[in-house]
Motif scaffolding. Structure first.
Motif, PDB file in Angstrom:
ATOM      1  N   TYR A 177       0.727  -1.260  -0.027  1.00  0.00           N
ATOM      2  CA  TYR A 177      -0.030  -0.163  -0.030  1.00  0.00           C
ATOM      3  C   TYR A 177       0.816   1.197  -0.083  1.00  0.00           C
ATOM      4  N   SER A 178       0.418   2.288  -0.650  1.00  0.00           N
ATOM      5  CA  SER A 178       1.357   3.531  -0.651  1.00  0.00           C
ATOM      6  C   SER A 178       0.914   4.037   0.685  1.00  0.00           C
ATOM      7  N   SER A 179      -0.052   3.973   1.574  1.00  0.00           N
ATOM      8  CA  SER A 179      -0.102   4.703   2.820  1.00  0.00           C
ATOM      9  C   SER A 179      -1.204   3.917   3.614  1.00  0.00           C
ATOM     10  N   SER A 180      -1.131   4.223   4.830  1.00  0.00           N
ATOM     11  CA  SER A 180      -1.973   3.348   5.742  1.00  0.00           C
ATOM     12  C   SER A 180      -3.335   3.764   5.567  1.00  0.00           C
ATOM     13  N   GLN A 181      -3.645   5.039   4.778  1.00  0.00           N
ATOM     14  CA  GLN A 181      -4.936   5.574   4.563  1.00  0.00           C
ATOM     15  C   GLN A 181      -5.477   4.581   3.312  1.00  0.00           C
ATOM     16  N   SER A 321      -5.707  11.664  -3.435  1.00  0.00           N
ATOM     17  CA  SER A 321      -4.846  12.621  -2.896  1.00  0.00           C
ATOM     18  C   SER A 321      -4.922  12.228  -1.369  1.00  0.00           C
ATOM     19  N   ASP A 322      -5.920  11.847  -0.596  1.00  0.00           N
ATOM     20  CA  ASP A 322      -5.921  11.631   0.513  1.00  0.00           C
ATOM     21  C   ASP A 322      -5.329  10.247   0.795  1.00  0.00           C
ATOM     22  N   MET A 323      -5.269   9.615  -0.151  1.00  0.00           N
ATOM     23  CA  MET A 323      -4.500   8.071   0.122  1.00  0.00           C
ATOM     24  C   MET A 323      -3.061   8.075  -0.399  1.00  0.00           C
ATOM     25  N   ILE A 324      -2.733   8.787  -1.415  1.00  0.00           N
ATOM     26  CA  ILE A 324      -1.527   8.992  -2.103  1.00  0.00           C
ATOM     27  C   ILE A 324      -0.723   9.994  -1.947  1.00  0.00           C
ATOM     28  N   LEU A 325       0.515   9.815  -1.651  1.00  0.00           N
ATOM     29  CA  LEU A 325       1.546  10.876  -1.562  1.00  0.00           C
ATOM     30  C   LEU A 325       2.151  11.185  -2.888  1.00  0.00           C
ATOM     31  N   SER A 346      -2.582  11.325   3.887  1.00  0.00           N
ATOM     32  CA  SER A 346      -1.435  10.705   3.217  1.00  0.00           C
ATOM     33  C   SER A 346      -0.169  11.700   3.551  1.00  0.00           C
ATOM     34  N   VAL A 347      -0.465  13.015   3.528  1.00  0.00           N
ATOM     35  CA  VAL A 347       0.751  13.952   3.794  1.00  0.00           C
ATOM     36  C   VAL A 347       1.142  13.987   5.251  1.00  0.00           C
ATOM     37  N   LYS A 348      -0.143  13.982   6.183  1.00  0.00           N
ATOM     38  CA  LYS A 348      -0.118  14.040   7.509  1.00  0.00           C
ATOM     39  C   LYS A 348       0.771  13.051   8.115  1.00  0.00           C
ATOM     40  N   GLU A 349       0.549  11.665   7.483  1.00  0.00           N
ATOM     41  CA  GLU A 349       1.458  10.669   7.866  1.00  0.00           C
ATOM     42  C   GLU A 349       3.000  10.974   7.984  1.00  0.00           C
TER      43      GLU A 349
END
Length: 408
Positions: A177-181, A321-325, A346-349
């Protein structure tokens, strides 16, 4: 342990997908792992010299058809319908000993191939790397279509994409996965309890830190673009698309110029909103304060960033965008400039407590205006605050720094 990677990509164009693939395989090879890449690449110079390349001929152009049919038909039927494609793919796999190996498939079409090969017994497992989520795109098209026909087509595409993803990802042995989201999204939509998960964000390749600024060259570029030393430059680079927020940025720029006459805006890019962008610039009478370039090679981006004071990524709120950096956000961090970006999950991670960049609320022009005004007024203070971000990115936001995720 062998790490076998598969992609139909030929790497003739530089983009987010190719940068991710280069970053992952090069980082593994640098650590001394046995890496094999099955692809259509002819030029191996961007890759680590220890990678073993197996080239396959594909010339495949029926991506959407294959994926749609994968959602509908049994795997054996799909392989029968595309005999040349799978003959070439299997020729490549026959050159590799699959024992004691992890087999990875990189992009959306590649993931479909991995599923089809496993379902027909050609391989015994596969791990997918997820770059995008097609159902989200088709759902967006469905919501925003004014034509009944287009809405019906988008509805059909959405149903096929969901069926495709259910098959491909639930049958996988592992998912990157590209992010935890993004991981949460898949767990909410599919049964993923039997699938091993890895979280590896979109990151930077070490090569981006090799580029150095030639001050004389930067001065020449500045003169060519009509930028003076007293100017304060806001910078945008990216696709002119509905979710990009480039039109929001132009309207905010018009407001900011009332208080900051030294302000200029540099726009780098092109896309479906180009007409609207040009019309907006004309209506607001901003042309003399906006520098525009399109068709800029990725390798040239850093030269233009060097002229900026504040780099703005004004994307509107959207699930992707909420899921991918986004790569453009990471490239902005490397620039060493003040960066303003939407407060996506994704950014706040990685941007905890705004230690790397300044956040604004996506899709909120008023907040974007206030944040940019704050950055202009506190330019020297924020430049000092973020002066070590480039070094942080080099140590913590590269594939080399996080590749152990795939080794564990």
């Amino acid at each position: 342990m062998k790490y076998i990677f598969f992609t139909l990509r030929d790497f003739n164009k530089v983009g987010g997908g190719s940068i991710r693939i280069h970053g992952v395989v090069n980082a593994l090879a640098e650590k001394g792992e046995n890496v094999i890449l099955i692809s259509s690449a002819e030029d191996h110079s961007p890759f680590h010299p220890d990678i073993n390349h197996i080239r396959i001929e594909t010339g495949f152009s029926s991506k959407a058809v294959l994926q749609g049919l994968t959602g509908l038909l049994p795997a054996t039927a799909i392989i029968t319908l595309f005999p040349n494609l799978f003959r070439n793919i299997l020729t490549g796999f026959k050159l590799v000993d699959l024992n004691n190996a992890k087999i990875f498939f990189f992009e959306y079409l590649d993931n479909s191939i991995g599923y089809l090969l496993k379902k027909t017994g050609k391989i015994d497992h596969y791990i997918t790397d997820i770059h995008g989520i097609a159902p989200i795109e088709f759902a967006h098209q469905k919501r925003n279509s004014t034509s009944l026909l287009r809405r019906a087509i988008a509805t059909l595409k959405y149903a096929l994409a969901m069926r495709h993803d259910q098959k491909v990802y639930q049958k996988a042995d592992g998912i990157i996965y590209s992010s935890s989201q993004m991981k949460k999204y898949f767990e909410n939509h599919f049964r993923m309890d039997l699938v091993k998960d890895y979280v590896l964000p979109n990151l930077l390749a070490d090569e981006v830190f090799v580029k150095t600024e030639d001050l004389a060259e930067i001065d020449l570029l500045s003169a060519e673009l009509g930028i003076n030393t007293e100017d304060v430059i806001l910078f945008f680079a990216g696709g002119f698309k509905p979710t990009s927020g480039v039109d929001d940025l132009i309207r905010v720029f018009a407001r900011l110029r009332r208080d900051f006459p030294e302000l200029k805006l540099m726009l780098i890019g092109n896309g479906p909103l180009k007409g609207e962008v040009q019309q907006l610039i004309s209506e607001l009478q901003l042309a003399q304060w906006i520098v525009q370039r399109e068709g800029l090679a990725y390798e040239e981006l850093f030269r233009y960033q060097a002229l900026a004071d504040i780099i703005v990524c004004p994307d509107r709120m959207n699930e992707f965008s909420d899921m991918i950096l986004h790569l453009k956000y990471l490239d902005s961090l490397v620039s060493g400039k003040i960066v303003v970006n939407g407060a996506f999950s994704s950014v706040k991670e990685i941007n905890k407590d705004e230690n790397l960049s300044v956040n604004f609320m996506p899709s909120d022009e008023g907040d974007l205006y206030q944040v940019l005004k704050y950055c202009i007024l506190r330019k020297e203070e924020l430049t000092e605050k973020y002066k070590n971000v480039r070094e942080y990115a080099k140590n913590h936001l590269t594939y080399r720094s996080q590749i152990d995720t795939l080794i564990k």
